[in-house]
Scaffold this motif. Structure first.
Motif, mmCIF file in Angstrom:
data_model
loop_
_atom_site.group_PDB
_atom_site.id
_atom_site.type_symbol
_atom_site.label_atom_id
_atom_site.label_comp_id
_atom_site.label_asym_id
_atom_site.label_seq_id
_atom_site.Cartn_x
_atom_site.Cartn_y
_atom_site.Cartn_z
ATOM 1 N N ARG A 1 -11.945 8.450 10.775
ATOM 2 C CA ARG A 1 -11.762 7.307 9.876
ATOM 3 C C ARG A 1 -11.105 6.155 10.642
ATOM 4 O O ARG A 1 -10.168 6.363 11.405
ATOM 5 N N ASN B 1 -1.365 -4.674 7.254
ATOM 6 C CA ASN B 1 -1.651 -4.404 8.656
ATOM 7 C C ASN B 1 -2.601 -5.512 9.132
ATOM 8 O O ASN B 1 -3.386 -6.039 8.330
ATOM 9 N N ILE C 1 0.831 -1.219 0.000
ATOM 10 C CA ILE C 1 0.000 0.000 0.000
ATOM 11 C C ILE C 1 0.857 1.258 0.000
ATOM 12 O O ILE C 1 0.434 2.321 -0.414
HETATM 13 C C1 BDP Z 1 -0.749 1.965 7.896
HETATM 14 C C2 BDP Z 1 -0.518 0.516 7.533
HETATM 15 C C3 BDP Z 1 -1.339 0.147 6.319
HETATM 16 C C4 BDP Z 1 -2.771 0.469 6.547
HETATM 17 C C5 BDP Z 1 -2.925 1.901 6.966
HETATM 18 C C6 BDP Z 1 -4.388 2.227 7.267
HETATM 19 O O1 BDP Z 1 0.844 0.287 7.285
HETATM 20 O O2 BDP Z 1 -1.185 -1.233 6.057
HETATM 21 O O3 BDP Z 1 -3.505 0.260 5.381
HETATM 22 O O4 BDP Z 1 -2.123 2.175 8.104
HETATM 23 O O5 BDP Z 1 -4.664 2.876 8.272
HETATM 24 O O6 BDP Z 1 -0.062 2.278 9.070
HETATM 25 O O7 BDP Z 1 -5.235 1.827 6.481
#
Ligand code: BDP
Length: 335
Positions: free
Chosen positions: A178, A100, A43
């Motif tokens: 969020r 995550n 991501i």
């Molecule tokens: C970040 C993570 C990621 C998540 C993101 C989130 O590394 O994998 O998608 O937060 O909040 O810290 O969606």
């Protein structure tokens, strides 16, 4: 005749040496006919600690399988947002990735345990749990849904950031915040009387900008790299969760590997996690500096007791079964 053979043999040796040298320079030159192409999901940007960790993983696997397994990571969510990517991993259309653990909360019960608020005392405590029995339990639950966990990446301490200053739990009342797609996260924010909205990571910036949400929560590196700090100028160090991340492979792929290949992947994953963790600690510091230099107000939450004392209902609901309650207890008992 003899001389001719000797010359030919010599020529062959030279040619072979040349081919080997070329192969060393150009890894694809040595690609065996049966090479597998693996697609990896990330991501974050390629230069983020997780991106660098994934690239290291791919390089090590390619080297150690003599290019039989060729890995390419698609950075910056090119293969979609987290929830879709997890589905694709389960179906086998994405082969590996770094995720995550919160987006697994509704699918793999034990991932809730490590998402729980104010559970880990520090990073060493988290590592002791996730590299030990806690990680093994989570790996079992992930395997059951088609995901093979190979190693654990740091996810840092997550804190609240908003378009207005948040100092006490009372400031959270009615805050449109969020969260990741996870029932635990919804209940956690409701326990603070906030108004949680699950949204994909990639939609947070514009949602903050347009006022669809007033706040989000994340670690300093994500807050900084996504530029959310430009639209939510107050970061409060609530450090309410230390949920870690997984480096995983699709079970569809894993089932087709032999033991030797599996060992190569496990070792490469562990080495990539060591790199990610090292880069992570540094990036947390740098990202904080960058946002402060950009004029963000960092509000230090010195006493987290007023926050943690509101979390009882979350523990009651998400560590309810004997298995999950036992995991929480075992984590707390770790030195
Ligand atoms: C970040 C993570 C990621 C998540 C993101 C989130 O590394 O994998 O998608 O937060 O909040 O810290 O969606």
């Amino acid at each position: 005749m003899k001389a001719m053979r000797a010359i030919r043999a010599q020529a062959l040796t030279v040619m072979r040496a040349g081919a080997l040298a070329a192969a060393a320079l150009l890894p694809w030159a040595a690609t065996p006919a049966t090479a597998q192409e693996w697609r990896g999901w990330n991501i974050h940007a390629a230069d983020y600690p997780n991106g660098q960790g994934l690239d290291r993983f791919g390089q090590l696997v390619m080297q150690r399988t003599n290019n039989r397994i060729r890995m390419r990571t698609y950075h910056s969510a090119q293969l979609g947002q987290q929830d879709e990517a997890i589905q694709q991993m389960r179906l086998g259309s994405i082969d590996f990735g770094n995720f995550n653990l919160s987006p697994f909360n509704n699918l793999a019960p034990s991932t809730n345990v490590v998402t729980l608020p104010f559970l880990f005392r520090n990073v060493a405590h988290l590592h002791a749990a996730i590299d030990g029995a806690t990680g093994e339990e989570i790996a079992k639950d992930l395997e059951a849904i088609g995901i093979i966990a190979l190693a654990w990446y740091d996810g840092g301490a997550r804190s609240v950031y908003a378009t207005r200053p948040i100092r006490t739990p009372a400031d959270m009342r009615g805050l449109k915040i969020r969260v990741q797609t996870s029932d635990l996260w919804i209940d956690l924010m409701r326990a603070l009387n906030a108004n949680p909205t699950p949204l994909p990571f990639g939609e947070v910036f514009t949602s903050l900008q347009s006022g669809v949400i007033d706040a989000a929560e994340n670690n300093f590196p994500s807050y900084e790299s996504t530029r959310h700090f430009e639209v939510a100028r107050f970061y409060s160090t609530t450090e309410h969760s230390n949920v870690p991340e997984v480096l995983a492979v699709s079970r569809q792929r894993w089932q087709r590997l032999n033991e030797q290949e599996r060992t190569i992947l496990r070792d490469a994953a562990r080495e990539s996690a060591a790199l990610q963790r090292q880069l992570w600690a540094e990036r947390e510091r740098v990202s904080r500096q960058r946002v402060e230099a950009a004029g963000v107000t960092v509000i230090e939450i010195a006493d987290r007791t007023p926050w943690s004392s509101l979390m009882e209902p979350v523990y009651a609901k998400y560590a309810a079964t004997p298995r999950l309650a036992g995991m929480v207890q075992a984590i707390r008992a770790l030195p």
